[in-house]
Design a protein around this motif. Structure first.
Motif, short mmCIF file in Angstrom:
data_model
loop_
_atom_site.label_atom_id
_atom_site.label_comp_id
_atom_site.label_asym_id
_atom_site.label_seq_id
_atom_site.Cartn_x
_atom_site.Cartn_y
_atom_site.Cartn_z
N LYS A 10 0.61 -1.78 -0.16
CA LYS A 10 0.55 -0.11 -0.09
C LYS A 10 0.87 1.32 -0.09
O LYS A 10 2.12 1.73 0.89
N LEU A 31 2.05 3.43 -13.54
CA LEU A 31 1.45 3.83 -12.34
C LEU A 31 2.48 4.29 -10.76
O LEU A 31 1.65 5.44 -10.34
N GLU A 83 -7.22 -2.06 -15.96
CA GLU A 83 -7.27 -1.98 -14.45
C GLU A 83 -5.58 -0.94 -14.11
O GLU A 83 -5.89 -1.48 -12.67
N ILE A 84 -5.58 0.33 -14.56
CA ILE A 84 -4.36 1.18 -13.79
C ILE A 84 -5.17 1.96 -12.45
O ILE A 84 -4.91 2.20 -11.34
N GLU A 128 -6.19 -0.23 -10.10
CA GLU A 128 -5.01 -0.62 -9.21
C GLU A 128 -4.44 1.10 -7.83
O GLU A 128 -4.64 0.38 -7.15
N ARG A 181 -7.06 0.39 -5.20
CA ARG A 181 -6.19 -0.83 -4.44
C ARG A 181 -5.16 -0.30 -3.13
O ARG A 181 -4.99 -0.65 -2.43
N LEU A 182 -4.41 0.52 -4.16
CA LEU A 182 -3.29 0.77 -3.50
C LEU A 182 -3.48 1.85 -2.39
O LEU A 182 -2.40 2.11 -1.40
#
Ligand code: PEP
Ligand code: MN
Length: 361
Positions: free
Chosen positions: A2, A144, A184-185, A188, A191-192
């Protein structure tokens, strides 16, 4: 791993922004009349945040590179007469000072600037001690880390009201989209850094009006925080990005057509039904993992056999045949061509890795 940022809720002088946050306005501020007319119409449809480019980063040199500083008083009028919040793009320190002096409420860093860590650092340094929300567009390349780096630079300078703008990624081969969304970027990124709001910019992803709704709805279904949509009182006559801008009326239609679904599941029956489905999905995913395990065991065997017989790993005609037959099968099974190509490319790459290891043993 994270990413840790110190973030405050995205709000203006204590007023929280409701999801979905909608920002609308022209690609570029062109004239005072165009700015005021567009803002008035957008405001009548209930939109609170007005966007307009003052300095325009044109990919190729162009006679129109934004009206510059001269347009800032127009945005000030939008703020004072219509009570809207205003947002514009900054690309250097001078832009930052001019925008802040004009009372701009939100500044955003454009895709070409995010790609340059020196520029982002200078902007971050210029913002030290200023309480202004900053939005960062994804860099033009699907990187990213570079995007996250910009948030870290701004956060280290004390900016805590941050948001990401997902505007898609440049590509050499033109597809349906002007900029490939590569969902997806931003997924992600979410998510992070779960507390970082993500706003989708369907206008620059699509490059044309007809696809805007679909992308906007998808952003909502991914639980993104809001949308920034280019809107112009006379889109066909716009001085930049004419094909992708909406009229205020069509913006209003798009917003009303959006279906807002909730990410939080409050109801226990719904939760347990979802869990049943997820359990079933997990079973299939485990099966896929077992299949991959066995698939790669055979790849190693074939690697050994090729080694013994002095044959190269890559057999282009074989790979070509696999891709062709899989695309045909995918169509029959209702699976997306792009998805199947991605999956088989990844499997093939992994298979080559296993075979290379065997060859080198
Ligand atoms: C814009 O929002 O008008 C703009 C120039 O966008 P981007 O930086 O995404 O190209
Ligand atoms: Mn634009």
């Amino acid at each position: 791993m994270k990413v840790s940022l110190k973030l405050d809720k995205f709000e203006f002088k204590g007023v929280p922004v409701e999801r979905p946050l909608i920002m609308a306005g022209p690609c570029s501020a062109e004239t005072e009349e165009q700015v005021m007319e567009t803002a008035r119409e957008i405001k009548n449809h209930g939109v609170q945040i007005f966007r307009a480019g003052i300095w325009k980063p044109r990919t190729r040199p162009s006679p129109f590179e934004g009206v510059g500083k001269e347009g800032l008083p127009w945005l000030k009028r939008v703020k004072e007469e219509l009570g809207m919040y205003t947002a514009t793009e900054v690309a250097n320190v001078k832009h930052v000072y001019d925008a802040l002096k004009a009372g701009i409420d939100i500044i955003w860093i454009g895709a070409r600037t995010t790609a340059n860590p020196f520029a982002v650092q200078e902007i971050a340094d210029a913002l030290k001690g200023v309480d202004v929300p900053v939005m960062v567009k994804n860099p033009v390349s699907p990187d990213l880390e570079l995007w996250i780096g910009a948030f870290e630079r701004l956060n280290s300078a004390g900016i805590t009201k941050l948001a990401a703008i997902h505007r898609g990624f440049s590509q050499y081969n033109k597809t349906l989209y002007r900029n490939n969304p590569q969902w997806e970027i931003p997924i992600e990124l979410k998510r992070l850094i779960p507390d970082l709001p993500i706003i989708t910019d369907p206008s620059h992803i699509c490059g044309s009006r007809d696809l805007l709704y679909e992308i906007s709805q998808k952003a909502m279904d991914l639980d993104f925080y809001g949308l920034i949509i280019e809107t112009h009182c006379n889109p066909d006559k716009a001085w930049s990005d004419a094909q992708q801008q909406l009229t205020p009326d069509n913006l209003n239609k798009l917003i009303h057509k959006l279906v807002l679904r909730s990410a939080a599941v409050q109801n226990n029956t719904i939760l347990s039904t979802l869990e049943e489905y997820r359990h079933e999905i997990d079973k299939y995913d485990d099966k896929i993992m077992d299949i991959f395990e066995h698939r790669m065991a055979i790849s190693r065997k074939i690697g050994e056999y090729k080694k013994k017989n002095n044959i190269t790993i890559l057999q282009t005609s074989r790979w070509d045949e696999i891709i062709r037959t899989k695309i045909e099968q995918a169509a029959k099974k209702g699976l997306g061509e792009e998805f199947i190509i991605k999956i088989f490319r990844a499997i093939h790459e992994e298979s080559i890795n296993h075979q290379t290891k065997v060859m080198n043993e």
